[in-house]
Design an enzyme around this catalytic site. Structure first.
Site, PDB file in Angstrom:
ATOM      1  N   LYS A 145       3.578   8.024  -9.135  1.00 57.23           N
ATOM      2  CA  LYS A 145       2.542   7.396  -9.961  1.00 57.23           C
ATOM      3  C   LYS A 145       1.191   8.095  -9.732  1.00 57.23           C
ATOM      4  O   LYS A 145       1.039   8.894  -8.796  1.00 57.23           O
ATOM      5  CB  LYS A 145       2.461   5.912  -9.605  1.00 57.23           C
ATOM      6  CG  LYS A 145       3.776   5.142  -9.847  1.00 57.23           C
ATOM      7  CD  LYS A 145       3.547   3.668  -9.544  1.00 57.23           C
ATOM      8  CE  LYS A 145       4.819   2.887  -9.397  1.00 57.23           C
ATOM      9  NZ  LYS A 145       4.604   1.486  -9.010  1.00 57.23           N
ATOM     10  N   TYR A 200       7.695  -0.427 -18.463  1.00 58.08           N
ATOM     11  CA  TYR A 200       7.690  -1.664 -17.659  1.00 58.08           C
ATOM     12  C   TYR A 200       7.992  -2.900 -18.506  1.00 58.08           C
ATOM     13  O   TYR A 200       7.587  -3.998 -18.153  1.00 58.08           O
ATOM     14  CB  TYR A 200       6.337  -1.826 -16.965  1.00 58.08           C
ATOM     15  CG  TYR A 200       6.188  -0.995 -15.704  1.00 58.08           C
ATOM     16  CD1 TYR A 200       7.131  -1.068 -14.678  1.00 58.08           C
ATOM     17  CD2 TYR A 200       5.098  -0.148 -15.508  1.00 58.08           C
ATOM     18  CE1 TYR A 200       7.002  -0.318 -13.502  1.00 58.08           C
ATOM     19  CE2 TYR A 200       4.965   0.609 -14.340  1.00 58.08           C
ATOM     20  CZ  TYR A 200       5.921   0.503 -13.345  1.00 58.08           C
ATOM     21  OH  TYR A 200       5.784   1.241 -12.189  1.00 58.08           O
ATOM     22  N   PHE A 254       0.445  -9.300 -13.612  1.00 57.47           N
ATOM     23  CA  PHE A 254      -0.102  -7.982 -13.295  1.00 57.47           C
ATOM     24  C   PHE A 254       0.291  -6.918 -14.320  1.00 57.47           C
ATOM     25  O   PHE A 254      -0.065  -5.740 -14.170  1.00 57.47           O
ATOM     26  CB  PHE A 254       0.334  -7.536 -11.884  1.00 57.47           C
ATOM     27  CG  PHE A 254       1.833  -7.564 -11.667  1.00 57.47           C
ATOM     28  CD1 PHE A 254       2.627  -6.490 -12.062  1.00 57.47           C
ATOM     29  CD2 PHE A 254       2.437  -8.658 -11.074  1.00 57.47           C
ATOM     30  CE1 PHE A 254       3.991  -6.503 -11.870  1.00 57.47           C
ATOM     31  CE2 PHE A 254       3.821  -8.676 -10.868  1.00 57.47           C
ATOM     32  CZ  PHE A 254       4.596  -7.593 -11.273  1.00 57.47           C
ATOM     33  N   ARG A 298      16.329   4.047  -3.872  1.00 61.40           N
ATOM     34  CA  ARG A 298      15.521   2.848  -3.622  1.00 61.40           C
ATOM     35  C   ARG A 298      15.305   2.637  -2.121  1.00 61.40           C
ATOM     36  O   ARG A 298      14.257   2.164  -1.701  1.00 61.40           O
ATOM     37  CB  ARG A 298      16.213   1.616  -4.216  1.00 61.40           C
ATOM     38  CG  ARG A 298      16.343   1.633  -5.726  1.00 61.40           C
ATOM     39  CD  ARG A 298      15.077   1.225  -6.437  1.00 61.40           C
ATOM     40  NE  ARG A 298      14.712  -0.162  -6.173  1.00 61.40           N
ATOM     41  CZ  ARG A 298      13.717  -0.794  -6.794  1.00 61.40           C
ATOM     42  NH1 ARG A 298      12.987  -0.159  -7.712  1.00 61.40           N
ATOM     43  NH2 ARG A 298      13.430  -2.041  -6.502  1.00 61.40           N
ATOM     44  N   THR A 303       9.095  -3.021  -2.578  1.00 62.82           N
ATOM     45  CA  THR A 303       8.002  -2.951  -3.564  1.00 62.82           C
ATOM     46  C   THR A 303       6.620  -3.091  -2.911  1.00 62.82           C
ATOM     47  O   THR A 303       5.700  -2.341  -3.227  1.00 62.82           O
ATOM     48  CB  THR A 303       8.200  -4.064  -4.621  1.00 62.82           C
ATOM     49  OG1 THR A 303       9.482  -3.898  -5.211  1.00 62.82           O
ATOM     50  CG2 THR A 303       7.131  -4.008  -5.691  1.00 62.82           C
ATOM     51  N   ARG A 315       7.171   4.314   0.797  1.00 62.55           N
ATOM     52  CA  ARG A 315       6.084   3.331   0.711  1.00 62.55           C
ATOM     53  C   ARG A 315       5.665   2.841   2.098  1.00 62.55           C
ATOM     54  O   ARG A 315       4.486   2.584   2.350  1.00 62.55           O
ATOM     55  CB  ARG A 315       6.504   2.150  -0.164  1.00 62.55           C
ATOM     56  CG  ARG A 315       6.557   2.505  -1.655  1.00 62.55           C
ATOM     57  CD  ARG A 315       7.235   1.392  -2.443  1.00 62.55           C
ATOM     58  NE  ARG A 315       7.187   1.589  -3.882  1.00 62.55           N
ATOM     59  CZ  ARG A 315       7.949   0.933  -4.748  1.00 62.55           C
ATOM     60  NH1 ARG A 315       8.847   0.053  -4.317  1.00 62.55           N
ATOM     61  NH2 ARG A 315       7.842   1.158  -6.039  1.00 62.55           N
ATOM     62  N   ASN A 345       1.501   1.563  -4.879  1.00 63.48           N
ATOM     63  CA  ASN A 345       2.671   1.886  -4.028  1.00 63.48           C
ATOM     64  C   ASN A 345       3.308   3.234  -4.363  1.00 63.48           C
ATOM     65  O   ASN A 345       4.444   3.504  -4.006  1.00 63.48           O
ATOM     66  CB  ASN A 345       3.681   0.728  -4.026  1.00 63.48           C
ATOM     67  CG  ASN A 345       4.251   0.449  -5.402  1.00 63.48           C
ATOM     68  OD1 ASN A 345       3.971   1.178  -6.359  1.00 63.48           O
ATOM     69  ND2 ASN A 345       5.050  -0.588  -5.505  1.00 63.48           N
ATOM     70  N   HIS A 383       7.846   5.196  -8.278  1.00 67.45           N
ATOM     71  CA  HIS A 383       8.774   4.335  -9.013  1.00 67.45           C
ATOM     72  C   HIS A 383      10.188   4.900  -8.882  1.00 67.45           C
ATOM     73  O   HIS A 383      10.379   6.120  -8.878  1.00 67.45           O
ATOM     74  CB  HIS A 383       8.400   4.297 -10.510  1.00 67.45           C
ATOM     75  CG  HIS A 383       9.490   3.694 -11.337  1.00 67.45           C
ATOM     76  ND1 HIS A 383       9.617   2.333 -11.532  1.00 67.45           N
ATOM     77  CD2 HIS A 383      10.554   4.264 -11.979  1.00 67.45           C
ATOM     78  CE1 HIS A 383      10.691   2.098 -12.272  1.00 67.45           C
ATOM     79  NE2 HIS A 383      11.281   3.255 -12.562  1.00 67.45           N
ATOM     80  N   GLU A 415      15.729   4.606 -18.447  1.00 62.43           N
ATOM     81  CA  GLU A 415      14.481   5.268 -18.065  1.00 62.43           C
ATOM     82  C   GLU A 415      14.576   6.792 -18.229  1.00 62.43           C
ATOM     83  O   GLU A 415      13.621   7.435 -18.670  1.00 62.43           O
ATOM     84  CB  GLU A 415      14.110   4.886 -16.630  1.00 62.43           C
ATOM     85  CG  GLU A 415      13.712   3.414 -16.537  1.00 62.43           C
ATOM     86  CD  GLU A 415      13.418   2.909 -15.137  1.00 62.43           C
ATOM     87  OE1 GLU A 415      12.942   1.775 -15.009  1.00 62.43           O
ATOM     88  OE2 GLU A 415      13.677   3.638 -14.159  1.00 62.43           O
TER      89      GLU A 415
HETATM   90  P1  IDP Z   1       9.603  -1.746  -7.966  1.00 62.80           P
HETATM   91  O1  IDP Z   1       8.585  -0.698  -8.361  1.00 62.80           O
HETATM   92  O2  IDP Z   1       9.823  -1.772  -6.488  1.00 62.80           O
HETATM   93  O3  IDP Z   1      10.869  -1.641  -8.767  1.00 62.80           O
HETATM   94  P2  IDP Z   1       8.923  -4.031  -9.647  1.00 62.80           P
HETATM   95  O4  IDP Z   1       9.098  -5.472  -9.286  1.00 62.80           O
HETATM   96  O5  IDP Z   1       9.811  -3.449 -10.682  1.00 62.80           O
HETATM   97  O6  IDP Z   1       8.957  -3.181  -8.291  1.00 62.80           O
HETATM   98  O7  IDP Z   1       7.408  -3.875 -10.104  1.00 62.80           O
HETATM   99  C1  IDP Z   1       6.961  -2.686 -10.721  1.00 62.80           C
HETATM  100  C2  IDP Z   1       5.612  -2.319 -10.150  1.00 62.80           C
HETATM  101  O8  IDP Z   1       4.706  -3.353 -10.459  1.00 62.80           O
HETATM  102  C3  IDP Z   1       5.574  -2.207  -8.640  1.00 62.80           C
HETATM  103  O9  IDP Z   1       6.014  -0.956  -8.153  1.00 62.80           O
HETATM  104  C4  IDP Z   1       4.118  -2.438  -8.369  1.00 62.80           C
HETATM  105  O10 IDP Z   1       3.379  -1.236  -8.603  1.00 62.80           O
HETATM  106  C5  IDP Z   1       3.737  -3.438  -9.421  1.00 62.80           C
HETATM  107  N1  IDP Z   1       3.778  -4.796  -8.867  1.00 62.80           N
HETATM  108  C6  IDP Z   1       4.857  -5.530  -8.548  1.00 62.80           C
HETATM  109  N2  IDP Z   1       4.520  -6.731  -8.064  1.00 62.80           N
HETATM  110  C7  IDP Z   1       3.176  -6.751  -8.099  1.00 62.80           C
HETATM  111  C8  IDP Z   1       2.203  -7.750  -7.731  1.00 62.80           C
HETATM  112  O11 IDP Z   1       2.530  -8.832  -7.271  1.00 62.80           O
HETATM  113  N3  IDP Z   1       0.905  -7.394  -7.922  1.00 62.80           N
HETATM  114  C9  IDP Z   1       0.506  -6.220  -8.420  1.00 62.80           C
HETATM  115  N4  IDP Z   1       1.371  -5.267  -8.779  1.00 62.80           N
HETATM  116  C10 IDP Z   1       2.695  -5.529  -8.627  1.00 62.80           C
HETATM  117 MG    MG Z   2      11.265  -1.970 -10.778  1.00 57.77          MG
END
Ligand code: IDP
Ligand code: MG
Length: 237
Positions: A95, A135, A143, A171, A177, A188, A198, A201, A212
């Site tokens: 990212k 997304y 968010f 993963r 996450t 991460r 973070n 992706h 994707e």
């Molecule tokens: P992942 O990236 O580990 O698959 P997802 O739940 O798919 O996690 O969420 C996508 C992205 O959304 C995360 O990588 C993170 O950047 C952002 N994200 C997820 N949860 C939160 C939150 O609670 N606050 C702010 N950003 C979030």
């Molecule tokens: Mg995800």
């Protein structure tokens, strides 16, 4: 013997990903491997001596061995097809925060050193609409808007990595996450602090990976090739 068959199936799977138009040849190869395994086992396992031949002088043993040989071959075929299914492709993106922090090489090297193969890569600034597509499953989350603004705020490194089990293990390499919960040793865990930054992706399952990859890449942007290291990563026999 089993590991030999698995490796043979694994080679077949790698071939399948490298030459999709010739997949029937792969399955033919897989079935040949199972048949060869059954034939080879016949010499070694007393119950698998023949397919119903009675010239051993004992008709019932010949019948039993014949009855057992076919399920055994079917079992081995299932085993190798299950194993072959592990050869996968996944979508990984660095990212904008990972790019700006100079972590491109660090992140790529973790996948590369593991033994996974890079089959597509490009640098791109996604539009907000594109980020929203990427997304889409999070559109109800509070968010979502900020996340899409952020993903489209600068260059992203989009990649496809190939390897056995790469979707799930990718993963693991990435970590949880929320970097506060990511284990040390993960990307991460080692390189990020907060969930909104973070840095990376990774697709979370086979269906997402397919979607994707299709969203970010045209089919001709995926490169099929054999990496010389593959025989050392997976073994040849
Ligand atoms: P992942 O990236 O580990 O698959 P997802 O739940 O798919 O996690 O969420 C996508 C992205 O959304 C995360 O990588 C993170 O950047 C952002 N994200 C997820 N949860 C939160 C939150 O609670 N606050 C702010 N950003 C979030
Ligand atoms: Mg995800």
């Amino acid at each position: 013997m089993r590991s030999q068959i698995c490796r043979s199936a694994s080679r077949a799977a790698r071939y399948l990903l490298s030459a999709p138009r010739q997949s029937s040849h792969v399955f033919a190869e897989g079935r040949a491997a199972a048949a060869a395994a059954a034939v080879s086992l016949r010499g070694k396992v007393p119950y698998l001596t023949s397919y119903g031949r009675t010239d051993s002088g004992n008709a019932s043993i010949g019948w039993i061995s014949g009855a057992l040989a076919l399920p055994a071959a079917a079992y081995m075929l299932q085993e190798q097809e299950a194993h072959a299914a592990e050869m996968e492709r996944t979508f990984i993106a660095i990212k904008p925060d990972g790019v700006q922090r100079g972590l491109i090489a660090e992140i790529i090297s973790r996948f590369e050193r593991k033994g996974f193969k890079l089959v597509a890569i490009k640098i791109v600034v996604p539009s907000k609409g594109f980020a929203q597509k990427h997304y889409h499953d999070l559109k109800e989350r509070p968010f979502f808007n900020g996340l899409c603004d952020f993903l489209s705020s600068g260059p992203v490194i989009a990649m496809v990595w190939e390897g056995e089990g790469v979707i799930k293990y990718g993963r693991k390499l990435i970590g949880a996450t929320d970097p506060q919960k990511s284990e040390p040793g993960t990307i991460r865990g080692d390189l990020a602090v907060v969930v909104g930054r973070n840095i990376i992706h990774g697709s979370d399952g086979p269906e997402t990976a397919k979607d994707e990859i299709n969203l970010w890449f045209k089919p001709e942007e995926l490169v099929n090739y054999t990496n010389n290291a593959e025989k050392w990563v997976y073994g040849e026999n």
